[in-house]
Scaffold this active site. Structure first.
Site, PDB file in Angstrom:
ATOM      1  N   SER A   1     -22.971   7.732  30.033  1.00  0.00           N
ATOM      2  CA  SER A   1     -22.675   6.314  29.827  1.00  0.00           C
ATOM      3  C   SER A   1     -23.964   5.519  29.976  1.00  0.00           C
ATOM      4  CB  SER A   1     -21.654   5.826  30.865  1.00  0.00           C
ATOM      5  OG  SER A   1     -21.550   4.410  30.864  1.00  0.00           O
ATOM      6  N   TYR A  21     -18.624   5.166  39.424  1.00  0.00           N
ATOM      7  CA  TYR A  21     -18.623   5.584  38.018  1.00  0.00           C
ATOM      8  C   TYR A  21     -20.053   5.732  37.515  1.00  0.00           C
ATOM      9  CZ  TYR A  21     -17.817   5.530  32.991  1.00  0.00           C
ATOM     10  OH  TYR A  21     -17.815   5.847  31.650  1.00  0.00           O
TER      11      TYR A  21
END
Length: 253
Positions: free
Chosen positions: A145, A159
């Site tokens: 990401s 995350y």
């Protein structure tokens, strides 16, 4: 980097919805054989029926898999490989977006994210590499990401850390396999419309699912070592994120 190699048999984890299902549809349209796994077998079955009707000449195998069940990962990968006659690309896509502010007392949410996005990814990586080493080649794709580039405050701290771990594993593997016929790609998606991002408070520079999937698949086919997707605006922003002090990264979260 364009390799000129067509990876015909592709395994995708987390394939029941979002980016995983989108990539499955795109590769099916190109005539690729698919091995799809996820926890939600009802959605996998529906996806298989949809793709089989549209593209009757391709092979599609589906299986239930919770990637946190580490012992099942190699078993399911092997079963899917047998069903479609081998695997030459594995896309490690399964992940979750749970999270809480560090120090908020919600350890369980952050722990679940680290376990699913990083520890389970490691299990998938080891399993894929074992398959590729046996066959002598392959393409391993790790979905990280843009938030894996820099730590961010707030509910996405765990995350971001999990995706940073995936990125780091990918960088290590690229060096490890640089002189061998196993290619490793780390993709860093920006905000792309999906079930996960629908729960996100941030919609910064969000693109629709079709646009995001198209960018992902195009990048996968190039087989680069690393790529932010979509390239614009995320490739320049990733460079910026590298040098920003932590207090200024909040907007990306």
């Amino acid at each position: 980097m364009l390799t000129g190699v067509t990876r015909q048999k592709i395994l995708i984890t987390g394939a029941s919805s979002g980016l995983g299902a989108g990539m499955a549809r795109s590769f099916a349209a190109q005539g690729r054989d698919l091995a799809l796994c996820a926890r939600r077998t009802d959605r996998l079955t529906e996806l298989k029926a949809e793709l089989s009707q549209r593209y009757p000449d391709i092979k599609i195998a589906v299986a239930e898999l919770d990637v946190n069940d580490h012992e099942r990962v190699p078993k399911v990968f092997a079963e899917l490989s047998d069903e479609i006659g081998g695997i030459d690309r594995v896309i490690v896509n399964a992940g979750i977006g749970k999270g809480a502010r560090l120090g908020s007392g919600k350890l369980w949410a952050n722990k679940a994210t680290i376990e699913t996005n990083l520890v389970a990814a490691l299990v998938q990586i080891e399993t894929a590499l074992d398959m590729f080493n046996q066959r002598g080649s392959g393409h391993l794709v790790l979905i990280s990401s843009v938030l894996g580039v820099k730590g961010v405050p707030g509910v996405k701290a765990a995350y971001a850390a999990s995706k940073a771990g995936v990125r780091s594993l990918g960088e290590s593997l690229r060096a490890e396999y640089a002189q061998r016929p196993i290619r490793v790609t780390v993709l860093e998606p920006g905000y792309i419309e999906s079930e996960m991002t629908a729960k996100s408070a941030s919609t910064m520079l969000m693109v629709d699912n079709a646009t995001g999937v198209k960018a992902l698949v195009a990048a996968i086919e190039r087989e680069p070592g690393r790529a932010a997707v979509p390239w614009w605006p995320w490739a320049p922003l990733v460079r910026l994120m590298w040098v920003l002090p932590p207090r200024l990264t909040r907007r990306f979260a």
